[in-house]
Design a protein around this motif. Structure first.
Motif, PDB file in Angstrom:
ATOM      1  N   LYS A 126       0.813  -1.207  -0.079  1.00  0.00           N
ATOM      2  CA  LYS A 126      -0.208  -0.120  -0.098  1.00  0.00           C
ATOM      3  C   LYS A 126       0.891   1.118  -0.011  1.00  0.00           C
ATOM      4  N   LYS A 127       0.453   2.272  -0.780  1.00  0.00           N
ATOM      5  CA  LYS A 127       1.189   3.382  -0.710  1.00  0.00           C
ATOM      6  C   LYS A 127       0.493   4.417  -1.150  1.00  0.00           C
ATOM      7  N   GLY A 128       0.711   5.931  -0.960  1.00  0.00           N
ATOM      8  CA  GLY A 128      -0.180   7.156  -0.988  1.00  0.00           C
ATOM      9  C   GLY A 128       0.049   7.153  -2.585  1.00  0.00           C
ATOM     10  N   ALA A 143      -4.992   9.604  -0.057  1.00  0.00           N
ATOM     11  CA  ALA A 143      -5.140   8.751  -0.920  1.00  0.00           C
ATOM     12  C   ALA A 143      -4.393   7.466  -0.892  1.00  0.00           C
ATOM     13  N   VAL A 144      -4.850   6.239  -0.733  1.00  0.00           N
ATOM     14  CA  VAL A 144      -3.828   5.101  -0.896  1.00  0.00           C
ATOM     15  C   VAL A 144      -4.286   4.135  -1.879  1.00  0.00           C
ATOM     16  N   GLU A 145      -3.316   3.809  -2.459  1.00  0.00           N
ATOM     17  CA  GLU A 145      -3.657   2.495  -3.494  1.00  0.00           C
ATOM     18  C   GLU A 145      -2.987   1.371  -3.395  1.00  0.00           C
ATOM     19  N   THR A 146      -3.515   0.116  -3.570  1.00  0.00           N
ATOM     20  CA  THR A 146      -2.732  -0.893  -3.292  1.00  0.00           C
ATOM     21  C   THR A 146      -2.681  -2.013  -4.476  1.00  0.00           C
ATOM     22  N   LYS A 169      -3.462  -7.828  -8.754  1.00  0.00           N
ATOM     23  CA  LYS A 169      -4.636  -7.125  -8.730  1.00  0.00           C
ATOM     24  C   LYS A 169      -4.022  -5.618  -8.200  1.00  0.00           C
ATOM     25  N   VAL A 170      -4.524  -4.753  -8.806  1.00  0.00           N
ATOM     26  CA  VAL A 170      -4.417  -3.067  -8.439  1.00  0.00           C
ATOM     27  C   VAL A 170      -5.563  -2.382  -7.970  1.00  0.00           C
ATOM     28  N   THR A 171      -5.505  -1.826  -6.810  1.00  0.00           N
ATOM     29  CA  THR A 171      -6.882  -1.112  -6.436  1.00  0.00           C
ATOM     30  C   THR A 171      -6.713   0.203  -6.118  1.00  0.00           C
ATOM     31  N   GLY A 172      -7.393   0.990  -6.825  1.00  0.00           N
ATOM     32  CA  GLY A 172      -7.109   2.515  -6.720  1.00  0.00           C
ATOM     33  C   GLY A 172      -7.877   3.084  -5.213  1.00  0.00           C
ATOM     34  N   THR A 173      -7.733   4.132  -4.965  1.00  0.00           N
ATOM     35  CA  THR A 173      -8.285   4.631  -3.749  1.00  0.00           C
ATOM     36  C   THR A 173      -9.616   4.796  -3.964  1.00  0.00           C
TER      37      THR A 173
END
Length: 154
Positions: free
Chosen positions: A73-75, A138-141, A124-128
């Motif tokens: 997880k990152k901003g 805002a954090v994306e995964t 998998k990529v998940t936006g905020t």
């Protein structure tokens, strides 16, 4: 004599988990991550019992090794699409695989534990999530699959 904490022994104090780096490998720029989770490995269990066994229970033997997916997880940063760009390399049975290195650091910035993920690729990529009354960053995964986890401490 009691330890007053003035000289901290590496055998006495456990390592803090908040100071770490992640190298995504494959020419991608490194990002500062909020959280890393999923550093696990398990041996699947094979149960077996032969017919003339005097013990009325199964034997348990180690089977195939299974590695869990890693979640990072990152901003969200302005115009930083590297997670989505890496994910778009996923095609039918082909993907850009890299070695991802995760290092837990001591107070001097030196690695104390190092995990290397072999043949890693994004699953998998998940936006905020967005909230008009929110006050959070805002954090994306990104979730990463891999084919091997090695601890490479020296």
């Amino acid at each position: 004599m009691a330890d007053d904490g003035s000289i901290q022994s590496e055998k006495l104090w456990p390592i803090s988990k908040f100071y770490f780096t992640v190298d995504l490998g494959g020419g991608m720029k490194n990002a500062s991550f909020l959280e890393v989770s999923g550093l696990d490995v398990e041996a699947q269990i094979i149960e077996y019992r032969h017919g003339d066994s005097k013990i009325f229970s199964n034997q348990k033997m180690p089977g195939l090794v299974k590695f869990g997916n890693i979640t990072l997880k990152k901003g969200v940063l302005v115009k930083d699409n590297q997670f989505f760009d890496w994910y778009t390399t996923v095609k039918m049975n082909t993907v850009k695989r890299v070695t991802v290195t995760i290092k837990l650091l001591d107070e001097g910035g030196n690695p104390t534990m190092t995990w290397a993920l072999q043949n890693a690729w994004p699953t998998k990529v998940t936006g905020t999530d967005l909230k008009s009354d929110g006050n959070e960053v805002a954090v994306e995964t990104i979730e990463i699959a891999h084919e091997g986890l090695k601890i490479v401490n020296k």
